[in-house]
Design an enzyme around this catalytic site. Structure first.
Site, PDB file in Angstrom:
ATOM      1  N   LEU A  71      99.108  90.956  46.276  1.00 11.16           N
ATOM      2  CA  LEU A  71      98.595  91.603  45.076  1.00 11.16           C
ATOM      3  C   LEU A  71      99.620  92.638  44.643  1.00 11.16           C
ATOM      4  O   LEU A  71     100.242  93.286  45.492  1.00 11.16           O
ATOM      5  CB  LEU A  71      97.245  92.286  45.341  1.00 11.16           C
ATOM      6  CG  LEU A  71      96.058  91.374  45.665  1.00 11.16           C
ATOM      7  CD1 LEU A  71      94.845  92.206  46.068  1.00 11.16           C
ATOM      8  CD2 LEU A  71      95.717  90.462  44.489  1.00 11.16           C
ATOM      9  N   ASP A  72      99.785  92.829  43.335  1.00 13.81           N
ATOM     10  CA  ASP A  72     100.778  93.799  42.890  1.00 13.81           C
ATOM     11  C   ASP A  72     100.272  95.224  43.118  1.00 13.81           C
ATOM     12  O   ASP A  72      99.114  95.458  43.475  1.00 13.81           O
ATOM     13  CB  ASP A  72     101.186  93.552  41.433  1.00 13.81           C
ATOM     14  CG  ASP A  72     100.056  93.779  40.438  1.00 13.81           C
ATOM     15  OD1 ASP A  72      99.367  94.810  40.545  1.00 13.81           O
ATOM     16  OD2 ASP A  72      99.860  92.944  39.547  1.00 13.81           O
ATOM     17  N   LEU A  73     101.155  96.182  42.909  1.00 16.93           N
ATOM     18  CA  LEU A  73     100.897  97.579  43.243  1.00 16.93           C
ATOM     19  C   LEU A  73      99.613  98.097  42.608  1.00 16.93           C
ATOM     20  O   LEU A  73      98.836  98.830  43.238  1.00 16.93           O
ATOM     21  CB  LEU A  73     102.088  98.435  42.805  1.00 16.93           C
ATOM     22  CG  LEU A  73     102.029  99.925  43.146  1.00 16.93           C
ATOM     23  CD1 LEU A  73     102.162 100.134  44.644  1.00 16.93           C
ATOM     24  CD2 LEU A  73     103.132 100.679  42.402  1.00 16.93           C
TER      25      LEU A  73
END
Length: 270
Positions: free
Chosen positions: A104-106
């Site tokens: 998952l991105d930041l």
């Protein structure tokens, strides 16, 4: 029965197949006294050393956990900028490594799956499986019917046509509106890019399901839980694999557990 070296070691929890391939390329693995190379096949009768340490031929007791990633954590093991890693919140292991099932991105929160079975992780992420990922999405402003339909039909992105498999209104007040959407591929930042392509701003994004496993309402952000036997069997079925003998409950309680309500309530699906 012989297996490729990276598959054999991943199944014993030493890392993901990609990580192990890197070890092979760097000459860090020996098989029967010689430096291994990509393509080598091994079985339980071979003597394998990883960085000089022998690998036991017996099957390890694997673990499988669900983690509720908060916003602001990265999905790599370390970061030169000093940001927190999801791996820092997982239980410590001896002789094994956690392998993440996707990322998952930041700025995205929600469900991440981790396992010590690298073969399972590889199977779940393989594009041929087409496992659904479901997200709760908060967007700014109204989303007209025609835009919702276009997201289901398909939108041209820089890396090809993409679409939502399903799209359901999930409540909201004022300028904020919630939707639940599903995708069946793991392209980078796909959900955000689809909404951006039709001019809709995403203000919050939470993954609430990966394949057969739900995030649920009882897992706080920054906490993990061991998967139950039903969930473990469902993951191996989804990966078209047979569960190992070690696919049994660990008896562990949720790590740093708690409860948190899931956002939105689905109204209708198109």
């Amino acid at each position: 029965m012989a297996d490729r070296l990276q598959k054999y070691l991943a199944a014993r929890g030493l890392g993901s197949r990609r990580e192990i391939e890197g070890w092979i390329e760097r000459g860090e693995i020996q098989v029967n006294g010689r430096v291994a190379k990509l393509g080598d096949q091994v079985d339980s009768g071979d003597t394998i050393l990883v960085r000089g340490k022998p690998v036991k031929s017996d099957e390890r007791a694997h673990r499988w956990v669900a983690y509720h990633k908060p916003e602001g954590e990265i999905c790599t093991r370390s970061d030169p900028e000093g940001r927190s890693s999801v791996f820092a919140s997982l239980p410590r292991l001896r002789g094994q490594r956690w392998v993440s099932v996707g990322r998952l991105d930041l700025n995205t929160s929600g469900l991440l799956l981790f396992t010590t079975d690298g073969g399972l992780a590889h199977g779940l992420m393989h594009p041929s499986r087409g496992l659904e990922r479901e997200y709760a999405v908060r967007v700014l402003g109204e989303v007209p019917e025609e835009i919702q339909h276009s997201l289901l039909r398909g939108v041209e992105l820089e890396d090809g046509l993409a679409r939502f498999e399903s799209l359901a209104e999930a409540g909201g007040e004022g300028a904020n509106h919630w939707f639940h959407v599903t995708v069946s591929e793991g392209r980078n930042r796909l959900v955000r890019r689809l909404w951006d392509a039709v001019g809709v701003t995403v203000s919050r994004l939470i993954r609430i399901r990966y394949g057969p496993v739900d995030l649920g309402r009882g897992l706080k952000a920054g906490h993990f839980r061991d998967l139950d036997p039903r969930e473990v069997r469902a993951l191996y079925t989804a990966a078209e694999m047979s569960p190992p003998r070690s696919a049994r409950p660990t008896g562990k309680r949720p790590g740093r557990g708690g409860s948190r309500p899931a956002p939105g309530k689905p109204r209708r699906t198109r």
